[in-house]
Design an enzyme around this catalytic site. Structure first.
Site, mmCIF file in Angstrom:
data_model
loop_
_atom_site.group_PDB
_atom_site.id
_atom_site.type_symbol
_atom_site.label_atom_id
_atom_site.label_comp_id
_atom_site.label_asym_id
_atom_site.label_seq_id
_atom_site.Cartn_x
_atom_site.Cartn_y
_atom_site.Cartn_z
ATOM 1 N N GLY A 73 41.268 9.133 -16.051
ATOM 2 C CA GLY A 73 41.665 7.877 -15.465
ATOM 3 C C GLY A 73 41.804 6.660 -16.440
ATOM 4 O O GLY A 73 41.080 6.629 -17.525
ATOM 5 N N LYS A 88 37.724 20.622 -24.906
ATOM 6 C CA LYS A 88 36.346 19.939 -24.758
ATOM 7 C C LYS A 88 35.118 20.486 -25.111
ATOM 8 O O LYS A 88 34.179 20.170 -25.751
ATOM 9 C CB LYS A 88 36.213 19.347 -23.495
ATOM 10 C CG LYS A 88 37.684 18.241 -23.012
ATOM 11 C CD LYS A 88 37.836 18.010 -21.783
ATOM 12 C CE LYS A 88 38.978 17.175 -21.664
ATOM 13 N NZ LYS A 88 39.139 16.845 -20.051
#
Ligand code: NAP
Ligand code: HSE
Length: 426
Positions: free
Chosen positions: A301, A204
């Site tokens: 999520g 990331k």
């Protein structure tokens, strides 16, 4: 145009979230994008699995039902992994399809090549969900903050490790127990290596650094260390010094090159990132015009990640309606040098057990002095059985010099054990 057809590659956590969100928001999206969006086909591996709420006729295990379908304009890759995701995305772009992906593993390694392919074919390749899940950061960097010279970007970009460190900090848990709890709660994978060893955060920060500094940074460029060696005792000592320990992905654009790393670090408890706890993520950006800006939210999520993917789908749909796909492509127009890890500078926290006798502190100080490592604080914590525990905080030093000092200290009989070496932010 009546509707835009979408092909979904993958129907796991994220894919299911995308399917449901597109369905739930269909009417809203029609107004926001100016067109209907419809999922035409969904690729899965196991076609016989029950998929509640998904019509069986849209499910396929044949990628060509999506990649070779001329009327599918947007391909959403939410399968994960390098292959076959890489081949499928290339194939989609080469046939003029726009692509949305959440795949940081792929974008951190092949991002440059895929962005180039997208440009050659006049397509959009958007990947907001690949970094920090639901937190908007790719689009803000490419668009809202485009007027800045960004000199630093850093963040807590892995929820699993942030949860573990939070439990170790607030409840005094040791790493293994906190990891077990994260697994029981479904935050950590059965194989937690990518998270706890810092690899996920490394991917990331590579993606964010490329966009922030307009120069390609890949996963291999990132100096990575995970949190497996952090103990509850280190966190207690950090607290005594007014700090928390966080796993930070950090990239700085310095005069002599880009520094890019992932390390557990002591960070002052007053810093905004120190109060980002549990599974939350946050990204902190410094630009010459905006000054400091922080973005915080859920980094993973079903719905937080689907939120980012659907945002990209709406953006592309607008571009299709206005016939302007490929409008914002690769922004890496510079070729900045990446600094070697040993040439990067940091402050360090060092905890070690030494013989409790005259001359030991002078010996330690001598090793640091001869390696050009300046000591900021040196504290003797406790002694028993002729052993003293000492904690050293250095000033900013070159990593290579600090590493050389540690190698010498490790070979000295007066040093019984070096328990922890942790970088200090700021
Ligand atoms: P997941 O739950 O494991 O789902 C993967 C899906 O892809 C499954 O439906 C699987 O099919 C399908 N699939 C995998 N390999 C395939 C193949 N070779 N051919 C056809 N179908 C294949 O994964 P996920 O958690 O949704 O993650 C998807 C992507 O989003 C990854 O790149 C991940 O890094 C990224 N991401 C995830 C999150 C998150 O919170 N989960 C957050 C940010 C980014 P079956 O259903 O038949 O097994
Ligand atoms: N495994 C990641 C995390 C989520 O714990 O933050 C997906 O990027």
């Amino acid at each position: 145009m009546e509707s835009i057809k979408i092909g979904l590659l993958g129907l796991g956590t994220v894919g299911t979230g995308v399917y449901r969100l597109l369905e739930k928001q269909a009417e809203e999206i029609k107004h926001k994008a100016g067109v209907n969006t419809v999922i035409d086909k969904v690729l899965v591996r196991n076609i016989s699995k029950t998929r509640e709420g998904i019509p069986t006729e849209v499910i396929t295990d044949n990628p060509n039902d999506i990649l070779n379908a001329p009327d599918i304009r947007i391909v959403v890759e939410v399968m994960g992994g390098m292959e076959p995701a890489y081949e499928y995305i290339k194939s989609a772009l080469m046939s003029g399809k726009n692509v949305v992906t959440a795949n940081k593993d792929l974008m951190a390694v092949k991002g440059g090549e895929l962005m180039e392919l997208a440009a050659q074919n006049g397509c959009d390749l958007l990947f907001e969900a690949a970094v920090a899940g639901g937190i908007p950061i790719i689009r803000p960097l490419k668009q809202c903050l485009a007027g800045n010279n960004i000199t630093e970007i850093m963040g807590i970009v892995n929820g699993t490790t942030n949860f573990i460190l939070t439990k170790m900090t607030n409840d005094g848990m040791e790493f293994e127990d906190a990891l077990k709890m994260a697994q029981e709660l479904g935050y950590a994978e059965a194989d937690p290596t990518a998270d706890v060893e810092g690899l996920d955060a490394g991917r990331k920060i590579a993606i964010m650094a490329s966009i922030a500094f307009n120069s390609r940074v890949t996963f291999d460029d990132v100096d990575i260390e995970g949190i497996t060696k952090i103990t509850a005792k280190d966190i207690c000592y950090a607290k005594e010094m007014g700090c928390d320990i966080k796993l930070l992905g950090i990239a700085a654009n310095t005069d002599d090159g880009i520094e890019v790393s992932v390390h557990p670090m002591l960070i002052p408890s007053t810093h905004p990132l120190a109060s980002v706890n549990d599974v939350f993520n946050a990204v902190f950006v410094h630009g010459d015009a905006v000054d400091d800006a922080m973005f915080m939210g859920r980094g993973a999520g079903m719905y937080p990640t689907a939120s980012a993917v659907v945002g990209d789908i709406i953006d592309i749909s607008r571009n299709i309606v206005f016939n302007c796909c490929g409008r914002i492509g690769c922004t890496c127009y510079k070729q900045l040098k990446i600094k070697k890890p040993e040439d990067c500078v940091s402050k360090y926290f060092l905890r070690m057990q030494v013989e409790d006798r005259a001359g030991v502190l002078a010996g330690v100080a001598g090793v640091f002095g001869s390696n050009n490592v300046s000591i900021s604080r040196l504290i003797q914590k406790a002694s028993d059985d002729n052993t003293a525990e000492i904690v050293v905080i250095t000033d900013e030093v070159r990593a290579g010099n600090f590493k050389d000092s540690i190698a010498i200290l490790n070979g000295m009989s007066m040093i019984k054990k070096i328990s922890s070496v942790i970088r200090v932010y700021g």
